[in-house]
Design an enzyme around this catalytic site. Structure first.
Site, PDB file in Angstrom:
ATOM      1  N   ASP A 113       0.853  -1.183   0.000  1.00 55.60           N
ATOM      2  CA  ASP A 113       0.000   0.000   0.000  1.00 55.60           C
ATOM      3  C   ASP A 113       0.898   1.245   0.000  1.00 55.60           C
ATOM      4  O   ASP A 113       2.119   1.135   0.001  1.00 55.60           O
ATOM      5  CB  ASP A 113      -0.948  -0.026   1.190  1.00 55.60           C
ATOM      6  CG  ASP A 113      -0.203   0.086   2.506  1.00 55.60           C
ATOM      7  OD1 ASP A 113       1.049   0.112   2.497  1.00 55.60           O
ATOM      8  OD2 ASP A 113      -0.861   0.140   3.549  1.00 55.60           O
ATOM      9  N   SER A 114       0.284   2.420  -0.001  1.00 57.50           N
ATOM     10  CA  SER A 114       1.088   3.628  -0.144  1.00 57.50           C
ATOM     11  C   SER A 114       1.527   4.208   1.189  1.00 57.50           C
ATOM     12  O   SER A 114       2.369   5.085   1.248  1.00 57.50           O
ATOM     13  CB  SER A 114       0.275   4.686  -0.877  1.00 57.50           C
ATOM     14  OG  SER A 114      -0.842   5.048  -0.080  1.00 57.50           O
ATOM     15  N   GLY A 174      -0.525   5.842   3.065  1.00 65.26           N
ATOM     16  CA  GLY A 174      -1.442   6.939   3.359  1.00 65.26           C
ATOM     17  C   GLY A 174      -2.491   6.569   4.402  1.00 65.26           C
ATOM     18  O   GLY A 174      -2.781   7.348   5.304  1.00 65.26           O
ATOM     19  N   PHE A 175      -3.022   5.360   4.295  1.00 65.06           N
ATOM     20  CA  PHE A 175      -4.081   4.952   5.205  1.00 65.06           C
ATOM     21  C   PHE A 175      -3.584   4.928   6.650  1.00 65.06           C
ATOM     22  O   PHE A 175      -4.220   5.437   7.562  1.00 65.06           O
ATOM     23  CB  PHE A 175      -4.611   3.577   4.796  1.00 65.06           C
ATOM     24  CG  PHE A 175      -5.680   3.049   5.705  1.00 65.06           C
ATOM     25  CD1 PHE A 175      -6.962   3.557   5.645  1.00 65.06           C
ATOM     26  CD2 PHE A 175      -5.404   2.057   6.632  1.00 65.06           C
ATOM     27  CE1 PHE A 175      -7.963   3.084   6.495  1.00 65.06           C
ATOM     28  CE2 PHE A 175      -6.389   1.584   7.483  1.00 65.06           C
ATOM     29  CZ  PHE A 175      -7.666   2.092   7.413  1.00 65.06           C
ATOM     30  N   ASP A 182      -2.892   8.232  -1.655  1.00 65.19           N
ATOM     31  CA  ASP A 182      -4.185   8.908  -1.767  1.00 65.19           C
ATOM     32  C   ASP A 182      -4.455   9.706  -0.507  1.00 65.19           C
ATOM     33  O   ASP A 182      -3.818   9.496   0.532  1.00 65.19           O
ATOM     34  CB  ASP A 182      -5.317   7.900  -2.038  1.00 65.19           C
ATOM     35  CG  ASP A 182      -5.339   6.740  -1.056  1.00 65.19           C
ATOM     36  OD1 ASP A 182      -4.359   6.590  -0.298  1.00 65.19           O
ATOM     37  OD2 ASP A 182      -6.319   5.982  -1.052  1.00 65.19           O
ATOM     38  N   GLN A 197     -11.487   7.172  -4.956  1.00 63.51           N
ATOM     39  CA  GLN A 197     -12.018   7.696  -3.692  1.00 63.51           C
ATOM     40  C   GLN A 197     -13.355   8.377  -3.950  1.00 63.51           C
ATOM     41  O   GLN A 197     -13.930   8.213  -5.017  1.00 63.51           O
ATOM     42  CB  GLN A 197     -10.988   8.655  -3.058  1.00 63.51           C
ATOM     43  CG  GLN A 197      -9.740   7.955  -2.518  1.00 63.51           C
ATOM     44  CD  GLN A 197     -10.014   7.132  -1.266  1.00 63.51           C
ATOM     45  OE1 GLN A 197     -11.124   7.103  -0.741  1.00 63.51           O
ATOM     46  NE2 GLN A 197      -8.989   6.410  -0.798  1.00 63.51           N
ATOM     47  N   GLY A 221     -11.521   3.677   0.478  1.00 68.54           N
ATOM     48  CA  GLY A 221     -12.448   4.474   1.275  1.00 68.54           C
ATOM     49  C   GLY A 221     -13.694   3.741   1.718  1.00 68.54           C
ATOM     50  O   GLY A 221     -14.643   4.366   2.186  1.00 68.54           O
ATOM     51  N   ASP A 274      -8.121  -7.547   0.152  1.00 69.17           N
ATOM     52  CA  ASP A 274      -7.196  -7.835   1.245  1.00 69.17           C
ATOM     53  C   ASP A 274      -7.871  -7.443   2.544  1.00 69.17           C
ATOM     54  O   ASP A 274      -8.755  -6.591   2.559  1.00 69.17           O
ATOM     55  CB  ASP A 274      -5.915  -7.003   1.122  1.00 69.17           C
ATOM     56  CG  ASP A 274      -6.134  -5.583   1.623  1.00 69.17           C
ATOM     57  OD1 ASP A 274      -6.821  -4.818   0.924  1.00 69.17           O
ATOM     58  OD2 ASP A 274      -5.671  -5.259   2.730  1.00 69.17           O
ATOM     59  N   CYS A 276     -11.139 -29.695   5.260  1.00 71.20           N
ATOM     60  CA  CYS A 276     -10.196 -28.609   4.960  1.00 71.20           C
ATOM     61  C   CYS A 276      -8.802 -29.176   4.702  1.00 71.20           C
ATOM     62  O   CYS A 276      -8.322 -30.020   5.467  1.00 71.20           O
ATOM     63  CB  CYS A 276     -10.169 -27.633   6.129  1.00 71.20           C
ATOM     64  SG  CYS A 276      -8.957 -26.322   5.927  1.00 71.20           S
ATOM     65  N   CYS A 330      -5.979 -27.609   4.971  1.00 69.24           N
ATOM     66  CA  CYS A 330      -4.901 -26.841   5.624  1.00 69.24           C
ATOM     67  C   CYS A 330      -4.083 -27.770   6.521  1.00 69.24           C
ATOM     68  O   CYS A 330      -4.546 -28.841   6.902  1.00 69.24           O
ATOM     69  CB  CYS A 330      -5.479 -25.671   6.413  1.00 69.24           C
ATOM     70  SG  CYS A 330      -6.066 -26.110   8.071  1.00 69.24           S
ATOM     71  N   CYS A 343      -6.069 -28.776   9.870  1.00 71.37           N
ATOM     72  CA  CYS A 343      -7.165 -29.745   9.784  1.00 71.37           C
ATOM     73  C   CYS A 343      -6.699 -31.072   9.205  1.00 71.37           C
ATOM     74  O   CYS A 343      -7.111 -32.136   9.676  1.00 71.37           O
ATOM     75  CB  CYS A 343      -8.302 -29.166   8.936  1.00 71.37           C
ATOM     76  SG  CYS A 343      -9.104 -27.751   9.704  1.00 71.37           S
ATOM     77  N   HIS A 362      -5.235 -22.151   9.022  1.00 70.52           N
ATOM     78  CA  HIS A 362      -6.571 -22.588   8.610  1.00 70.52           C
ATOM     79  C   HIS A 362      -7.348 -21.434   7.967  1.00 70.52           C
ATOM     80  O   HIS A 362      -7.963 -21.608   6.898  1.00 70.52           O
ATOM     81  CB  HIS A 362      -7.356 -23.133   9.804  1.00 70.52           C
ATOM     82  CG  HIS A 362      -8.801 -23.339   9.486  1.00 70.52           C
ATOM     83  ND1 HIS A 362      -9.255 -24.449   8.822  1.00 70.52           N
ATOM     84  CD2 HIS A 362      -9.886 -22.536   9.649  1.00 70.52           C
ATOM     85  CE1 HIS A 362     -10.549 -24.335   8.609  1.00 70.52           C
ATOM     86  NE2 HIS A 362     -10.964 -23.176   9.109  1.00 70.52           N
TER      87      HIS A 362
END
Lengths: 586, 414
Positions: B91-92, B94-95, B145, B191, B220, B270, B308, B310, B313, B339
């Site tokens: 990511d940038s 910014g968040f 952003d 945005q 956003g 994500d 499952c 994984c 499991c 899992h």
């Protein structure tokens, strides 16, 4: 649990000394090589483990920090010590509900073909004083406080779990001050308890905790009691055996209460003050316990403080198995172990990149919290190679190890940090996933099989683990536990190799000589561990559980400083466990 | 980046795409686990890859603080540093500047914040953000952003949207001039808050700049807005974004949200949810999350999900054992994290197969029936899927309920 099923063990334990083979009085306490064998009568493969070797310790049934796949990948995990007491939090304890031929192995994920499980009620490393045991019960510690376990209950739990070895359930004598306990009193008391446990499990799958505290006469008396013929009701219980000792597979020594009894205040799992190695005081006590007994049985010591102490107990007592609590504890506080036995010849220069040096000796490992590792991209241990390097390209290949291994370069550290392997398989979640993870061709697989070293990925670096430690990331401890167990395992392999080698052969210093070289080479003091523990506490305080509350109490810039600098906290000031789980994602 | 649409759902807007980046192929739609500090919590890169994950996320803000750009550069980039050989997205920053720092001030030049090292004012400009991401070396990098809280209303939202467009121009210019365009791919972030007209204006401007960007994110959202608003904004953006670019919904991680987004035409998402919730003892399943701390699991010798694949499991780790160690041993976190990541990957992998087979509507119906059949379908999900031609209620006798529909196992009674 009065109606507990009668025990139906599916394994039988035997221990064979391979050197020395005859046990003259002179070799009774010398270093020895052995093979511990579990014959599984249920069709699963037999299991043989060489000694001297390590026993992995557990917390709440599992090896701390290791997921199942990591645990499976760590070959050093063979003997596993399992304190049962935390399972008392549920009634009945959940492992007893598992069923099947190996309930404890199954419940906790230890393959019977690989792991010998030693089930004790209490944690042998726990130094906490519990209420005294009663006539018919044992006190144990769980998350919900002290639990009283009756002997019948414990018998039932053991039967329902089917572990491989069971140390006698308690060690109340060691918790008591040393004599005045008249030998007769200690005899009768311990006989009763031992008889109970013996009857509860397969006779040969019991280890006896060697009682007697710090008193040589009391220890001798306890040991002698094991070999005296039994009469009356006691004899009936152990029939057809004539003595208690005939029914036991070996002897255990819990060094934590022993050290406490000796008055030494060594911190748990870590070495005591540098100039007071207390092996000198321990060895006579252990020998007093063993002197009256057959020399051919397994000897297990819990909570050794350092490899130095391990070497002395191998040399002076002939102990066969040692728990790895100190090495695993080092991983909790960010220390990557870095030592080998025997020390390579010639001793490499203590240059940059080597552990801390004190008085010409080097430390047993690296405190990876230290800022000196922030941009150190080398592998974790100088003394062991990474899996992706071959002898020619290793910076340390100038070291000449002793000729025991027939190799002129350090051994490879097989851990997942030093020798990470690319995944052998990727879980496919759709029919298209082969586009992301193309299946290996036969040619690739052949190449991997021919050159396993080349298939290793580059090792994780000290800089990366330094970063993970300072950001309170749990992956650091997972990698360090695997590494430290591998280093300790390699150390024991070295011990066995020296013991196997022909005495006085060329370039051999003999075992005693190698022990001296090791002691001269490596710092025994706990300096590096203490520094790491202080930095660990600092980061944990800044980023661990309770962080938000502490932040509110402070002003923001001060928090930022703490967070970045990881300020030093005196040893012992923290009470938080190292595996506190926190949250820093956004 | 090579981007190829392999299949489209004939009913919904869902599609299957093949995205080829410098570190391999990632099949879309996909969920990206978050490795904030260059590690998926408790796991190694090899463990994550073995779960069938080919794209993870690192956080620029965190890596810039620790270990810092110099060390990442010396290490040869974040891939090498963490031993991850597959695709990576950053990511940038910014968040986090807004969410983690109380002192951030946004100026036209960039984001002004107090350095956590020295407390001194520090400026993060769009150019600086891109430079940092160049050093980290991720395969996908995000524009800086101007982030405002989702629930903000008024002129600040418009200002932030317009500034995000201007900053996109600066990011494109800096990225174009860097010579890294061949190996790193810049994504724009749409945005405009929850205002439909602002979103449209932002889409207009950013679509004009399509030659400068490899993909688009929808930013956003997932910040406390009503679910009915959430899906409508996602749909509005996904409908208009170019067909030949991947679409990434930021911060989306609940299973129900993911499948709605996929149906609306989203390719990537994500969230820290599956990994964070694992550490608190929540295991994700196709019938809803289970809380391993509850007494009802303490003696349950079954795995979380017997089907499952994984490592947890498939190795038979029981709910009872997890219950015994969860929040007390890190290994419990590792087990449930493995899992939960596998669960997200299965959810999306099954979506890919269903879309390829032309059976995505049936997959949606089955998933939501299994997930919500016992408690009722949240109305927003019914409406969202109706908007793309799938009626969950058709032939089903399931009640429709209000609320966001997030499932949680609160007590032993449920």
């Amino acid at each position: 649990m009065a109606n507990a099923p009668s025990p139906s063990p599916t394994s039988s334990f035997s221990f064979d000394l391979t050197r020395p083979t005859e046990t003259s009085s002179s070799s009774r306490f010398g270093p020895r090589l052995g093979k511990a064998r579990l014959v599984r009568t249920d069709g699963s493969p037999d299991l043989t483990i060489e000694t001297p070797g390590l026993l992995t310790t557990t917390s709440r049934g599992i090896v701390p920090h290791l997921s199942r796949d990591h645990h499976r990948r760590t070959a050093a995990i063979r003997w596993v010590g399992l304190p049962f007491e935390t399972f008392l939090e549920q009634v009945p304890p959940v492992p007893t509900l598992q069923g099947g031929p190996h309930p404890l192995h199954t419940f906790l994920g230890y393959p019977p073909a690989r792991n010998t499980l030693v089930l004790s009620l209490r944690d042998p490393a726990c130094a906490k004083q519990l209420p005294p045991n009663g006539k018919d019960h044992i006190s144990a510690l769980s998350l919900r406080g002290v639990r009283k376990v009756s002997k019948d209950e414990w018998r039932g739990y053991v039967a329902a779990c089917n572990p491989d070895l069971v140390p006698r359930a308690l060690h109340r004598m060691a918790r008591r001050p040393p004599p005045p306990i008249p030998p007769t009193q200690s005899q009768s008391q311990s006989d009763t308890t031992t008889t109970d446990t013996t009857a509860a499990t397969h006779p040969l799958n019991v280890l006896v905790h060697m009682a007697g505290g710090a008193s040589i006469p009391a220890r001798t008396a306890f040991a002698e009691s094991l070999t005296e013929p039994l009469y009356g009701p006691d004899a009936a219980l152990v029939q057809p055996l004539a003595t208690l000792d005939q029914g036991v597979a070996g002897y255990t020594f819990d060094l934590v209460p022993l050290r406490n009894a000796l008055g030494s205040a060594a911190p748990l799992g870590l070495a005591s003050a540098p100039d007071t190695p207390d092996t000198a005081a321990l060895a006579p006590l252990l020998r007093a316990s063993l002197a009256p007994l057959p020399a051919t049985k397994l000897r297990l010591a819990n909570s050794p403080a350092s490899p130095h102490e391990i070497l002395r107990l191998v040399r002076d007592v002939g102990v066969d198995v040692f728990d790895a609590a100190w090495a695993q504890g080092a991983a909790d506080i960010g220390v990557a172990l870095d030592f080998v036995f025997p020390v390579p010849v010639p001793v490499p220069d203590a240059g940059s990149g080597l552990p801390d040096t004190e008085g010409g000796k080097i430390d047993l490992g690296h405190n990876l919290y230290d800022d000196r590792y922030a941009s150190d991209f080398s592998r974790l241990a100088d003394s062991l190679r990474a899996g992706n390097t071959n002898a020619q390209s290793t910076p340390t290949s100038t070291f000449i190890s002793t000729s025991l291994s027939g190799s002129d370069s350090p051994a490879i550290c097989p851990c997942a940090a030093c020798s990470p392997l690319p995944p052998t398989a990727h879980i496919a979640h759709s029919n298209l996933d082969a586009l992301s993870f193309p299946p290996k061709t036969n040619a690739d697989a052949d190449a991997d099989a021919a050159l396993p070293r080349q298939s290793c990925l580059p090792p994780f670096s000290r800089a990366y683990i330094h970063h993970l430690l300072h950001t309170h990331e749990m992956s650091a401890h997972a990698l360090l536990v695997m590494h430290n167990l591998a280093v300790l395992d390699a150390f024991f392999a070295g011990v066995r190799a020296v013991l196997r080698s022909k005495p006085k052969s060329a370039s051999s210093f003999g075992f005693a000589g190698e022990v001296e070289r090791f002691v001269r080479r490596y710092e025994e003091g706990a300096g590096v561990f203490e520094r790491a523990r202080g930095m660990w506490a600092g980061v944990d305080r800044a980023r661990g559980k309770g962080r938000l509350g502490r932040e509110r109490a402070k002003n923001a810039p001060a928090v930022a400083e703490t967070l970045i600098l990881g300020d030093l906290v005196p040893v012992g000031e923290t009470t938080l466990p190292p595996d506190t789980i926190i949250d820093l994602e956004v | 980046m090579e981007f190829e649409v392999l299949a489209r759902c004939p009913t919904t807007k869902a599609r299957v795409c093949k995205m080829t980046l410098a570190h391999g192929v990632t099949m879309l739609p996909t969920f990206m686990p978050v490795a904030t500090q260059a590690a998926i919590k408790g796991l190694t890169a090899q463990q994550v890859e073995s779960l069938g994950v080919s794209l993870i996320l690192n956080n620029t803000y965190h890596l810039n603080l620790r270990p810092g750009i110099k060390i990442l550069e010396d290490a040869g980039g974040a891939h090498r540093f963490q031993g991850w050989t597959r695709n990576l997205l950053t990511d940038s920053g910014g968040f986090q500047l807004v969410s983690l720092s109380k002192f951030t001030t946004i100026t036209e030049e960039g984001a002004l914040f107090a350095s956590p090292f020295t407390g001194e004012p520090t400026m993060l400009t769009p150019e600086e953000s891109i430079s940092i991401q160049h050093t980290i070396g991720a395969d996908i990098i995000m524009q800086l952003d101007d982030v405002v809280s989702t629930l903000t209303i008024g002129p600040r939202v418009e200002e932030a949207m317009e500034r995000s467009v201007r900053w996109l121009d600066r990011c494109i210019a800096h990225h174009d001039a860097s010579g890294k365009k061949g190996v790193q791919n810049l994504f724009a972030i749409v945005q405009g808050g929850i205002d439909v007209s602002l979103r449209d204006r932002c889409l207009d401007e950013m679509i004009k700049r399509r030659d400068g960007v490899a993909g688009y994110a929808i930013g956003g959202l997932s910040g406390g807005e009503a679910k009915d608003t959430f899906w409508r904004i996602i749909k509005q953006c996904a409908d208009r974004l170019p067909d030949d670019r991947p679409r990434y919904a930021m911060g989306i991680g609940f299973a129900e949200d993911l499948l709605v987004c996929v149906a609306l035409g989203v390719d990537m998402a994500d969230c820290v949810f599956p990994t964070r919730t694992a550490r608190f003892g929540i295991a994700l399943t196709f019938t809803g999350p289970i809380n391993l701390k509850l007494q009802k699991h303490a003696k349950d010798l079954n795995p979380i999900d017997k089907d499952c694949p994984c490592p947890t499991c498939s190795d038979g780790v029981s709910r009872a054992l997890l219950s015994h160690i969860i929040t007390l041993e890190t290994a419990a976190s590792h087990a449930v994290t493995q899992h939960n990541i596998a669960f997200q990957a299965r959810l999306m992998g099954r979506a890919r197969d269903a879309i390829m087979a032309g059976a995505f509507p049936a997959y949606l119906r089955k998933f939501f029936k299994d997930y919500y059949g016992d408690v009722g379908y949240p109305e927003w999900i019914v409406n969202a899927l109706r908007s793309v031609g799938v009626d969950l209620l058709e032939g089903e006798d399931v009640e429709v309920v209000q609320g966001d529909g997030a499932k949680w196992e609160y007590s032993d009674k449920s």
